[in-house]
Write a protein that holds these residues in place. Structure first.
Motif, PDB file in Angstrom:
ATOM      1  N   TRP A  59       0.530  -1.363   0.081  1.00  0.00           N
ATOM      2  CA  TRP A  59       0.253  -0.106  -0.077  1.00  0.00           C
ATOM      3  C   TRP A  59       0.376   1.302  -0.276  1.00  0.00           C
ATOM      4  CZ3 TRP A  59      -5.210   0.639  -0.472  1.00  0.00           C
ATOM      5  CH2 TRP A  59      -5.434   2.555   0.461  1.00  0.00           C
ATOM      6  N   LYS A  61       3.474   1.429  -0.842  1.00  0.00           N
ATOM      7  CA  LYS A  61       4.558   1.865  -2.432  1.00  0.00           C
ATOM      8  C   LYS A  61       3.397   2.805  -3.738  1.00  0.00           C
ATOM      9  CE  LYS A  61       6.107  -1.826  -4.672  1.00  0.00           C
ATOM     10  NZ  LYS A  61       7.146  -3.341  -4.478  1.00  0.00           N
ATOM     11  N   VAL A  62       2.508   1.727  -3.461  1.00  0.00           N
ATOM     12  CA  VAL A  62       1.749   2.746  -4.643  1.00  0.00           C
ATOM     13  C   VAL A  62       1.569   4.650  -3.620  1.00  0.00           C
ATOM     14  CG1 VAL A  62      -0.619   3.085  -5.116  1.00  0.00           C
ATOM     15  CG2 VAL A  62       0.609   0.600  -4.380  1.00  0.00           C
ATOM     16  N   LYS A  67       1.392   6.797  -7.956  1.00  0.00           N
ATOM     17  CA  LYS A  67       0.706   6.808  -9.474  1.00  0.00           C
ATOM     18  C   LYS A  67      -0.181   6.017  -8.515  1.00  0.00           C
ATOM     19  CE  LYS A  67       4.949   6.616 -12.495  1.00  0.00           C
ATOM     20  NZ  LYS A  67       5.463   5.984 -12.940  1.00  0.00           N
ATOM     21  N   TRP A  68      -1.532   6.858  -8.844  1.00  0.00           N
ATOM     22  CA  TRP A  68      -2.795   6.273  -7.883  1.00  0.00           C
ATOM     23  C   TRP A  68      -3.253   5.776  -9.155  1.00  0.00           C
ATOM     24  CZ3 TRP A  68      -3.009  10.253  -3.784  1.00  0.00           C
ATOM     25  CH2 TRP A  68      -2.491  10.519  -3.396  1.00  0.00           C
ATOM     26  N   ARG A  70      -4.988   4.261 -12.588  1.00  0.00           N
ATOM     27  CA  ARG A  70      -4.792   2.520 -13.396  1.00  0.00           C
ATOM     28  C   ARG A  70      -4.098   3.436 -14.927  1.00  0.00           C
ATOM     29  NH1 ARG A  70      -7.787  -1.420 -15.773  1.00  0.00           N
ATOM     30  NH2 ARG A  70      -5.628  -2.027 -17.188  1.00  0.00           N
ATOM     31  N   GLY A  73      -0.347   3.739 -13.047  1.00  0.00           N
ATOM     32  CA  GLY A  73       0.358   2.766 -12.760  1.00  0.00           C
ATOM     33  C   GLY A  73       0.542   1.649 -13.599  1.00  0.00           C
ATOM     34  N   TYR A  75       0.040  -1.809 -11.339  1.00  0.00           N
ATOM     35  CA  TYR A  75      -0.677  -2.798 -10.290  1.00  0.00           C
ATOM     36  C   TYR A  75      -2.125  -3.507 -11.168  1.00  0.00           C
ATOM     37  CZ  TYR A  75       2.979  -1.821  -7.013  1.00  0.00           C
ATOM     38  OH  TYR A  75       4.263  -1.084  -6.293  1.00  0.00           O
ATOM     39  N   GLU A 273      -5.168   1.863  -8.342  1.00  0.00           N
ATOM     40  CA  GLU A 273      -3.706   1.732  -8.072  1.00  0.00           C
ATOM     41  C   GLU A 273      -3.836   0.552  -6.653  1.00  0.00           C
ATOM     42  OE1 GLU A 273      -2.421   0.409 -11.115  1.00  0.00           O
ATOM     43  OE2 GLU A 273      -0.805   1.109 -10.332  1.00  0.00           O
ATOM     44  N   PHE A 274      -4.636   1.887  -5.963  1.00  0.00           N
ATOM     45  CA  PHE A 274      -4.454   0.683  -4.161  1.00  0.00           C
ATOM     46  C   PHE A 274      -5.178   0.243  -4.380  1.00  0.00           C
ATOM     47  CE2 PHE A 274      -3.922   5.928  -3.578  1.00  0.00           C
ATOM     48  CZ  PHE A 274      -3.009   5.296  -3.014  1.00  0.00           C
ATOM     49  N   VAL A 277      -2.794  -3.249  -5.730  1.00  0.00           N
ATOM     50  CA  VAL A 277      -2.492  -3.972  -5.005  1.00  0.00           C
ATOM     51  C   VAL A 277      -2.894  -4.677  -3.896  1.00  0.00           C
ATOM     52  CG1 VAL A 277      -1.790  -1.058  -3.819  1.00  0.00           C
ATOM     53  CG2 VAL A 277       0.546  -2.658  -4.386  1.00  0.00           C
TER      54      VAL A 277
END
Ligand SMILES: Cc1ncc(COP(=O)(O)O)c(C=O)c1O
Length: 440
Positions: A59, A61-62, A67-68, A70, A73, A75, A273-274, A277
């Protein structure tokens, strides 16, 4: 079921050693917890979600990477690849939640005003709301009370010239009768969208559910066996359908990017992205947890099936794996001195076993009439058609099931086998004491 042993039973019990147990259990220990006795269980069941340090690290790392989304990012794309490979599907599209996965799927199939979609009445409201969001009409097909799933034997009778799609649900994680449903779909040229929102890793004839119909939808909402708080996914082998879903969920853009080129209407229904991940971390445990649920459920079923009046949900012969998002059973009060289900549930809760009565009949929900009375629906559908809907949508088997259903949640199947012994013992205790409870 009487509280006192008859003489004949007493002799039988004495010879098998049961008497000692029964006497030791005697009045004080066997007193129902709801009447002031000691509960069968005091420890909590496993908590949910499972959170490890790895979740925290991922978490952060994101968070720190900034880069939250998609579109920036990686993920979400990685999760899509992993989930597609895990299930054996060509494409996976991650979505904001399960409801949006269903809405996107129906949209991609062109379901719209004037269309009918076959749905079960025993499901979460989102299945039906996804149909209503398209201004289509949900047509309810009765439930098979043995399995709690849509009764595939009754689907054909509900098909009309307006039917556009069949939307079965693998309720509780137990696969619906997919051989029959897919055959009906083929025969009538109707796409099948699987609502697999509760059925992570469930299998029909050793193929993962969600990969059998034209499209399959998942939810990763907080209670689900794979959980990111909110989240969803669509699985499909059909590249054209995938592209339409991808575009629709990205505001109708012509590609997966963030530009200003649009090829259709759409919405922003993207996963963050949260979410992705978190899913990547939770995925590492999903198979082991699924196996544990299956083992515990099989053991619990063996015990519960021996209790008169307790009828665990059956699986269809083609169902090779049940995800056990819910452990479902029917409670027949006649075998419990006519103790009403609500009081049975209260007594079970008091014994330390969390439980619920499950769904009520969705086809009878007043919000459906309100929706059909809306300006939009009255503008699309002749009054006669809307009035006839109520005659077409009786589901008597489902009505009865909704009066008898009892659920345990998936988290209760994640502990040791002794937890199952305690669940069964609590039910047996209530049955022994049902006369007293009914009189209280
Ligand atoms: C059968 C079923 N369909 C659809 C949904 C909707 O999923 P979500 O809550 O992620 O929107 C759920 C979730 O509870 C569900 O159980």
């Amino acid at each position: 079921m009487p509280d006192d042993l008859t003489r004949r039973k007493l002799l039988g019990a004495a010879s098998t050693g049961l008497l000692a147990t029964r006497v030791a259990r005697s009045a004080s220990t066997d007193k129902p917890a709801v009447l002031g006795g000691s509960p069968v269980r005091t420890a909590p069941f496993p908590s949910w979600p499972v959170i490890a340090e790895s979740e925290e690290r991922a978490w952060m790392k994101v968070l720190r990477g900034g880069k939250w989304n998609r579109l920036d990012g990686d993920y979400t794309r990685q999760f899509e690849e992993t989930w597609a490979a895990t299930l054996g599907a060509k494409h996976c599209l991650a979505t904001a939640n399960g409801t949006s996965a269903l809405i996107i799927s129906l949209n991609a199939l062109g379901v719209g005003p004037g269309d009918e979609v076959i749905v079960p009445p025993y499901t979460f409201v989102a299945t039906v709301n996804a149909v209503l969001m398209q201004h289509a009409i949900p047509v309810f097909v009765d439930t098979d009370p043995e399995t709690f799933q849509i009764d595939a034997r009754k689907i054909e009778a509900a098909i009309t010239g307006r039917t556009r799609c069949i939307l079965p649900v693998h309720l509780g994680g137990s696969p619906a009768d997919m051989d029959a449903i897919l055959e009906i779909g083929r025969k009538h040229s109707l796409p099948v969208v699987e609502d697999a929102c509760q059925a992570h890793l469930a299998e029909w004839r050793h193929r993962k559910v969600s990969t059998l119909g034209s499209l399959g939808c998942f939810s990763f909402q907080a209670s689900k066996n794979l959980n990111s708080g909110e989240g969803g996914a669509i699985l499909t082998d059909d590249t054209d359908l995938y592209r339409v879903c991808q575009s629709f969920h990205n505001n109708g853009r012509g590609d997966a990017g963030s530009g200003f080129g649009y090829v259709r209407n759409g919405a922003n229904l993207r996963m963050t992205e949260f979410q992705a991940v978190l899913l990547a971390e939770q995925l590492k445990r999903v198979e082991e947890q699924a196996r544990r649920r299956e083992q515990n459920a099989a053991y619990l079923t063996k015990q519960l099936a021996e209790i008169p009046g307790i009828r665990p949900a059956r699986m269809y012969p083609g169902a090779t794996r049940n995800a056990y998002h819910l452990y479902m059973l029917r409670y027949e009060k006649e075998q419990f001195a006519s103790l009403p289900r609500a009081r049975f549930l209260k007594a079970l809760e008091a014994e330390g076993i969390p439980c619920s009565s499950g769904y009520s009949p969705l086809n009878k929900e007043p919000f459906l009439k309100n929706t059909f009375d809306s300006r939009a629906y009255r503008g699309i559908y002749p009054a006669k058609q809307l009035a006839e809907w109520f005659d077409r949508n009786h589901c008597p088997a489902n009505d009865k099931l909704c009066e008898e259903g009892v659920w345990f949640t998936q988290t209760m199947l994640l502990g040791p086998r002794e937890d199952m012994d305690q669940i069964a013992e609590a039910v047996r205790k209530i049955q022994r004491q049902s006369g007293t409870l009914a009189r209280a």
